[in-house]
Design an enzyme around this catalytic site. Sequence first.
Site, PDB file in Angstrom:
ATOM      1  CE1 TYR A   1       2.939   5.844  -2.969  1.00  0.00           C
ATOM      2  CE2 TYR A   1       1.863   4.090  -4.199  1.00  0.00           C
ATOM      3  CZ  TYR A   1       2.957   4.558  -3.497  1.00  0.00           C
ATOM      4  OH  TYR A   1       4.059   3.747  -3.330  1.00  0.00           O
ATOM      5  N   GLY A   2      -2.699   9.330  -3.573  1.00  0.00           N
ATOM      6  CA  GLY A   2      -3.981   9.765  -4.138  1.00  0.00           C
ATOM      7  C   GLY A   2      -4.067  11.180  -4.660  1.00  0.00           C
TER       8      GLY A   2
ATOM      9  CB  CYS B   1      -9.610   4.815  -0.217  1.00  0.00           C
ATOM     10  SG  CYS B   1      -8.200   5.307   0.781  1.00  0.00           S
ATOM     11  CB  THR B   2      -6.835   0.128   1.753  1.00  0.00           C
ATOM     12  OG1 THR B   2      -5.762   1.019   1.440  1.00  0.00           O
ATOM     13  CG2 THR B   2      -7.036  -0.849   0.625  1.00  0.00           C
TER      14      THR B   2
ATOM     15  CG  ASP C   1      -1.748   1.236   1.379  1.00  0.00           C
ATOM     16  OD1 ASP C   1      -2.292   1.668   0.349  1.00  0.00           O
ATOM     17  OD2 ASP C   1      -1.885   1.777   2.496  1.00  0.00           O
TER      18      ASP C   1
ATOM     19  CB  THR D   1      -4.244   5.440  -5.191  1.00  0.00           C
ATOM     20  OG1 THR D   1      -5.160   6.040  -4.282  1.00  0.00           O
ATOM     21  CG2 THR D   1      -3.749   6.462  -6.174  1.00  0.00           C
TER      22      THR D   1
ATOM     23  CD  GLU E   1      -2.124   7.819   7.490  1.00  0.00           C
ATOM     24  OE1 GLU E   1      -1.203   7.922   8.305  1.00  0.00           O
ATOM     25  OE2 GLU E   1      -2.116   7.005   6.547  1.00  0.00           O
TER      26      GLU E   1
END
Length: 269
Positions: free
Chosen positions: A42-43, A185-186, A10, A75, A151
Amino acid sequence: MNEAPIAIFDSGVGGLSVFREIEKLMPNENLIYFGDTARVPYGTRSAETIKKFVKSDLDFLFKFKPKFIVVACGTASCVGAPVLEAECEHYTSVISPSAIAAAKATKNGKIGVISTKATLKSGAFERKIKEIKPDAEVYTQASQMFVNVVENGWIDEDNEIAKAVAKEYLKDLKKAGVDTLILGCTHFPLLSAVIGNEMGKEVKLISSGYETALAAKMDLEKAGLRSTSKKPGTKRCFVSDGVDSFCELTELFLGHRVAKENVELVEVI
Ligand code: DGL
């Protein structure tokens, strides 16, 4: 009998939501997890940059001669699809498993997808859903800020920040009347309670984590790659930055803390 590891990767910690499901479904498999914490997110990046990152992530993982790759990042799955196709013999990403589950679950044919900006721009979820269910109406919403909410650990269903962000991001999907929502999205399965409360009980949430782990298990069985070991598999984690903060977040994603000694810092370029 194939004891080579399953490699899961990821852009950061979100893929641990897939790792957790794989651990539960296939406890005897040896697992490697790589979180590209130095380059997350990354997104918000361009497709060209994301593809380069995915290529280097794979180059790192191939050193362990994995029997199977699980792309545990929405992503990387969507934008990196051409790279994955070209480089991997056996792999699963989050797109097909989630799209198949959503197409099966919907009753009114209206499916919502929440994801990062880059995933949305790729159109990959939408294309896959339409391929499976051509009459589906697909409504997409980029929800990048959910990544930061997770996060920060603001995942409790009563958290005011999480609730406010969900209200704003989900309002158009509610208006559209989707009865199924892909958490594309994870990171997002951790916000299932908040998202579920905002969307209402009647809306079915599709968690990319669970669906992807299940698809990986089925693919491994079909390819004759499952381990026959009776012992619990080994687990190794690698990150490209911030071992301490990774360990802290593992508690949130896995329900138990991965010890610092079990996480290795690597440079992936
Ligand atoms: N793990 C990423 C995904 O599933 C979200 C975080 C990022 O933007 O890199 O899309």
